[in-house]
Motif scaffolding. Structure first.
Motif, mmCIF file in Angstrom:
data_model
loop_
_atom_site.group_PDB
_atom_site.id
_atom_site.type_symbol
_atom_site.label_atom_id
_atom_site.label_comp_id
_atom_site.label_asym_id
_atom_site.label_seq_id
_atom_site.Cartn_x
_atom_site.Cartn_y
_atom_site.Cartn_z
ATOM 1 N N ASP A 1 5.247 -14.814 -9.779
ATOM 2 C CA ASP A 1 6.128 -14.459 -8.673
ATOM 3 C C ASP A 1 6.263 -12.931 -8.611
ATOM 4 O O ASP A 1 6.831 -12.307 -9.507
ATOM 5 N N VAL A 2 5.736 -12.329 -7.544
ATOM 6 C CA VAL A 2 5.759 -10.869 -7.389
ATOM 7 C C VAL A 2 6.656 -10.460 -6.212
ATOM 8 O O VAL A 2 6.485 -9.373 -5.651
ATOM 9 N N THR A 3 7.624 -11.316 -5.856
ATOM 10 C CA THR A 3 8.501 -11.013 -4.727
ATOM 11 C C THR A 3 9.325 -9.761 -4.989
ATOM 12 O O THR A 3 9.485 -8.901 -4.105
ATOM 13 N N GLU A 4 9.854 -9.640 -6.208
ATOM 14 C CA GLU A 4 10.689 -8.481 -6.533
ATOM 15 C C GLU A 4 9.888 -7.185 -6.449
ATOM 16 O O GLU A 4 10.351 -6.182 -5.882
ATOM 17 N N GLU A 5 8.684 -7.189 -6.993
ATOM 18 C CA GLU A 5 7.847 -5.989 -6.927
ATOM 19 C C GLU A 5 7.501 -5.655 -5.475
ATOM 20 O O GLU A 5 7.543 -4.482 -5.071
ATOM 21 N N TYR A 6 7.155 -6.657 -4.686
ATOM 22 C CA TYR A 6 6.790 -6.430 -3.289
ATOM 23 C C TYR A 6 7.969 -5.845 -2.510
ATOM 24 O O TYR A 6 7.798 -4.911 -1.713
ATOM 25 N N THR A 7 9.166 -6.384 -2.743
ATOM 26 C CA THR A 7 10.352 -5.874 -2.057
ATOM 27 C C THR A 7 10.637 -4.439 -2.458
ATOM 28 O O THR A 7 10.951 -3.587 -1.607
ATOM 29 N N ASP B 1 0.230 11.032 -0.082
ATOM 30 C CA ASP B 1 -0.488 10.390 -1.190
ATOM 31 C C ASP B 1 0.297 9.199 -1.737
ATOM 32 O O ASP B 1 -0.272 8.133 -2.002
ATOM 33 N N GLU B 2 1.604 9.383 -1.909
ATOM 34 C CA GLU B 2 2.429 8.285 -2.418
ATOM 35 C C GLU B 2 2.470 7.116 -1.430
ATOM 36 O O GLU B 2 2.470 5.945 -1.835
ATOM 37 N N ILE B 3 2.510 7.427 -0.144
ATOM 38 C CA ILE B 3 2.509 6.364 0.873
ATOM 39 C C ILE B 3 1.198 5.594 0.842
ATOM 40 O O ILE B 3 1.173 4.361 0.944
ATOM 41 N N ASP B 4 0.073 6.300 0.674
ATOM 42 C CA ASP B 4 -1.225 5.622 0.590
ATOM 43 C C ASP B 4 -1.275 4.684 -0.613
ATOM 44 O O ASP B 4 -1.789 3.553 -0.522
ATOM 45 N N VAL B 5 -0.744 5.136 -1.761
ATOM 46 C CA VAL B 5 -0.734 4.285 -2.959
ATOM 47 C C VAL B 5 0.132 3.050 -2.737
ATOM 48 O O VAL B 5 -0.256 1.920 -3.093
ATOM 49 N N SER B 6 1.308 3.240 -2.144
ATOM 50 C CA SER B 6 2.206 2.100 -1.905
ATOM 51 C C SER B 6 1.594 1.106 -0.922
ATOM 52 O O SER B 6 1.666 -0.110 -1.121
ATOM 53 N N GLU B 7 0.989 1.621 0.151
ATOM 54 C CA GLU B 7 0.349 0.720 1.112
ATOM 55 C C GLU B 7 -0.813 -0.036 0.478
ATOM 56 O O GLU B 7 -1.010 -1.226 0.757
ATOM 57 N N GLY B 8 -1.584 0.633 -0.390
ATOM 58 C CA GLY B 8 -2.673 -0.051 -1.089
ATOM 59 C C GLY B 8 -2.159 -1.144 -2.010
ATOM 60 O O GLY B 8 -2.763 -2.219 -2.102
ATOM 61 N N ARG B 9 -1.038 -0.873 -2.687
ATOM 62 C CA ARG B 9 -0.462 -1.897 -3.563
ATOM 63 C C ARG B 9 0.014 -3.110 -2.761
ATOM 64 O O ARG B 9 -0.208 -4.264 -3.172
ATOM 65 N N ARG C 1 -1.169 -4.115 0.140
ATOM 66 C CA ARG C 1 -2.359 -4.842 0.610
ATOM 67 C C ARG C 1 -2.967 -5.671 -0.511
ATOM 68 O O ARG C 1 -3.417 -6.812 -0.278
ATOM 69 N N PHE C 2 -2.982 -5.131 -1.738
ATOM 70 C CA PHE C 2 -3.532 -5.877 -2.865
ATOM 71 C C PHE C 2 -2.700 -7.131 -3.148
ATOM 72 O O PHE C 2 -3.254 -8.223 -3.364
ATOM 73 N N ILE C 3 -1.372 -6.987 -3.129
ATOM 74 C CA ILE C 3 -0.501 -8.143 -3.382
ATOM 75 C C ILE C 3 -0.683 -9.186 -2.290
ATOM 76 O O ILE C 3 -0.768 -10.396 -2.575
ATOM 77 N N ASP C 4 -0.739 -8.755 -1.039
ATOM 78 C CA ASP C 4 -0.930 -9.712 0.059
ATOM 79 C C ASP C 4 -2.254 -10.458 -0.090
ATOM 80 O O ASP C 4 -2.336 -11.670 0.174
ATOM 81 N N ASP C 5 -3.296 -9.742 -0.500
ATOM 82 C CA ASP C 5 -4.595 -10.390 -0.675
ATOM 83 C C ASP C 5 -4.544 -11.434 -1.786
ATOM 84 O O ASP C 5 -5.075 -12.542 -1.640
ATOM 85 N N ARG C 6 -3.899 -11.092 -2.905
ATOM 86 C CA ARG C 6 -3.806 -12.037 -4.022
ATOM 87 C C ARG C 6 -2.900 -13.218 -3.699
ATOM 88 O O ARG C 6 -3.086 -14.310 -4.249
ATOM 89 N N LEU D 1 8.590 2.485 0.229
ATOM 90 C CA LEU D 1 7.647 2.937 1.245
ATOM 91 C C LEU D 1 8.377 3.319 2.530
ATOM 92 O O LEU D 1 8.058 4.339 3.165
ATOM 93 N N ALA D 2 9.354 2.524 2.934
ATOM 94 C CA ALA D 2 10.123 2.842 4.145
ATOM 95 C C ALA D 2 10.877 4.158 3.987
ATOM 96 O O ALA D 2 10.915 4.983 4.921
ATOM 97 N N ASN D 3 11.479 4.382 2.813
ATOM 98 C CA ASN D 3 12.194 5.638 2.576
ATOM 99 C C ASN D 3 11.242 6.836 2.602
ATOM 100 O O ASN D 3 11.576 7.895 3.139
ATOM 101 N N LYS D 4 10.066 6.678 2.018
ATOM 102 C CA LYS D 4 9.100 7.778 2.017
ATOM 103 C C LYS D 4 8.636 8.112 3.424
ATOM 104 O O LYS D 4 8.423 9.286 3.756
ATOM 105 N N ARG D 5 8.499 7.129 4.273
ATOM 106 C CA ARG D 5 8.119 7.400 5.657
ATOM 107 C C ARG D 5 9.210 8.166 6.399
ATOM 108 O O ARG D 5 8.925 9.045 7.229
#
Length: 288
Positions: free
Chosen positions: A152-158, A199-207, A209-214, A164-168
Motif C-alpha cells: 500500500d503506497v497511498t501515504e507516499e503518493y499523497t 528539478d525537484e518537480i521533475d523528480v516528484s512527477e517521475g515518482r 508516474r512510476f507509482i501509477d504504472d506499478r 508537488l502542489a506546493n512546489k508549483r
C-alpha cells in the motif's frame, strides 16, 4: 342691545368648545403616538437580524476542500511451475496472457544438462492479476512455489502529491518575482531557485508516474521448469550411471588440477633460478 350681547356670548362659547375639542384631539393623537412608539420599537427589536455578509478575507481563510486520493495498491508475485514440455507450456501461457490483456516485459531461456528454464516477467492490469495467477495455477503445470505480495503506497503518493502542489505554487511566485527583479544579483538568485524547483518537480512527477504504472499494471515473475530425463535403460539413475558420472567428474577434476599447475609455469621457472642464486651467494660467503 341685549341681542347683541347674546350673540357675542354664543360666539365665545362656540370658540371655547372648538378649542377644547381641538386640544382633546391633539392630546389623543399624542397619546396614541406615545402608545404606538413602543410597539414600533418592539417590532424592530423582534425582527430577525440578517447574517453578516462574508468578506473576501473570510473566504480566503476558509479551508479548501482537497480531492481525496484513491488507495494505491501495488501487487507483485513470483511463481515457479514444473511442466512436461516447455514449448507447449509457453503456448498455453501466451493464450492466458491474451485473455487477461497482459504482456511479457522480459524473457530469458536456459538449457542445461539437467533441466530447462523459461523465466518470464509479465505485466498485467491490476484488476486481472488474480485471474492470471489462478489460470497459471490450474492449467499449465505443477506449481512448485508461489509468492504474492501487496504494497500500500497511498501515504507516499499523497505526500508526494501535496509537496508537488506546493512546489508549483512557489515556482509561480519565483517567476513573478523574476519579472519584477531590478538587479542582476536578484535575477541570478531567483533563476537558481527556479532551476532547483523545476528539478525537484521533475523528480516528484517521475515518482508519481512510476507509482501509477506499478499500481495500474501488476508484475508477475513466472518461471517454467522442466527436468530432463536421464538416458538409461530403466529410465532411472542407477549404480552404473552414477559410477560413470563419478569417473567423468574425477577426470574433469584431474584435468582442471593439471591445467592449474601449468598456469603457474612462470613461478616454476623462477624457483630454480632463485635456488641457484642463493647457493652461489652462500658459497661465496664461505670462501671469504
Amino acid at each position: 342691545m341685549k341681542n347683541l350681547f347674546l350673540l357675542l356670548f354664543c360666539l365665545s362659547l362656540s370658540n371655547c368648545s372648538k378649542s377644547g375639542s381641538n386640544k382633546h384631539s391633539v392630546n389623543t393623537e399624542i397619546a396614541q403616538s406615545k402608545n404606538e412608539a413602543p410597539m414600533a420599537v418592539l417590532e424592530v427589536a423582534s425582527a430577525p437580524i440578517p447574517p453578516p455578509m462574508e468578506t473576501p478575507a473570510m473566504e480566503h481563510t476558509s479551508p479548501k476542500k482537497t480531492d481525496t486520493i484513491s488507495r494505491k495498491i501495488i501487487k507483485n508475485g513470483d511463481m515457479r511451475i514444473q511442466v512436461g514440455d516447455i514449448k507447449k507450456a509457453q503456448t498455453q501461457v501466451n493464450d492466458i496472457l491474451k485473455s487477461n490483456k497482459a504482456y511479457i516485459q522480459n524473457e530469458e531461456f536456459k538449457n542445461t544438462d539437467v533441466d530447462e528454464n523459461l523465466d518470464l516477467t509479465i505485466r498485467v492490469p491490476h484488476k486481472n492479476f488474480d485471474a492470471l495467477v489462478n489460470s497459471f495455477s490450474d492449467g499449465v503445470g505443477s506449481v512448485l512455489s508461489k509468492n504474492i505480495s501487496s504494497d500500500d503506497v497511498t501515504e507516499e503518493y499523497t505526500d508526494v502529491s501535496i509537496k508537488l502542489a506546493n512546489k508549483r505554487i512557489y515556482l509561480e511566485k519565483y517567476r513573478d518575482m523574476l519579472r519584477s527583479a531590478a538587479t542582476t544579483k536578484d535575477i541570478l538568485e531567483i533563476q537558481e531557485n527556479i532551476r532547483e524547483l523545476e528539478d525537484e518537480i521533475d523528480v516528484s512527477e517521475g515518482r508519481l508516474r512510476f507509482i501509477d504504472d506499478r499500481v495500474n499494471y501488476s508484475t508477475l515473475n513466472l518461471s517454467l521448469y522442466k527436468e530432463k530425463v536421464r538416458s538409461s535403460a530403466t529410465s532411472k539413475v542407477g549404480f552404473g550411471s552414477r559410477f560413470v558420472d563419478s569417473l567423468t567428474e574425477g577426470w574433469n577434476s584431474f584435468v582442471g588440477f593439471f591445467l592449474g599447475i601449468i598456469s603457474l609455469w612462470p613461478f616454476l621457472l623462477l624457483i630454480p633460478v632463485i635456488v641457484f642464486l642463493w647457493r652461489k651467494w652462500r658459497s661465496r660467503k664461505r670462501n671469504k
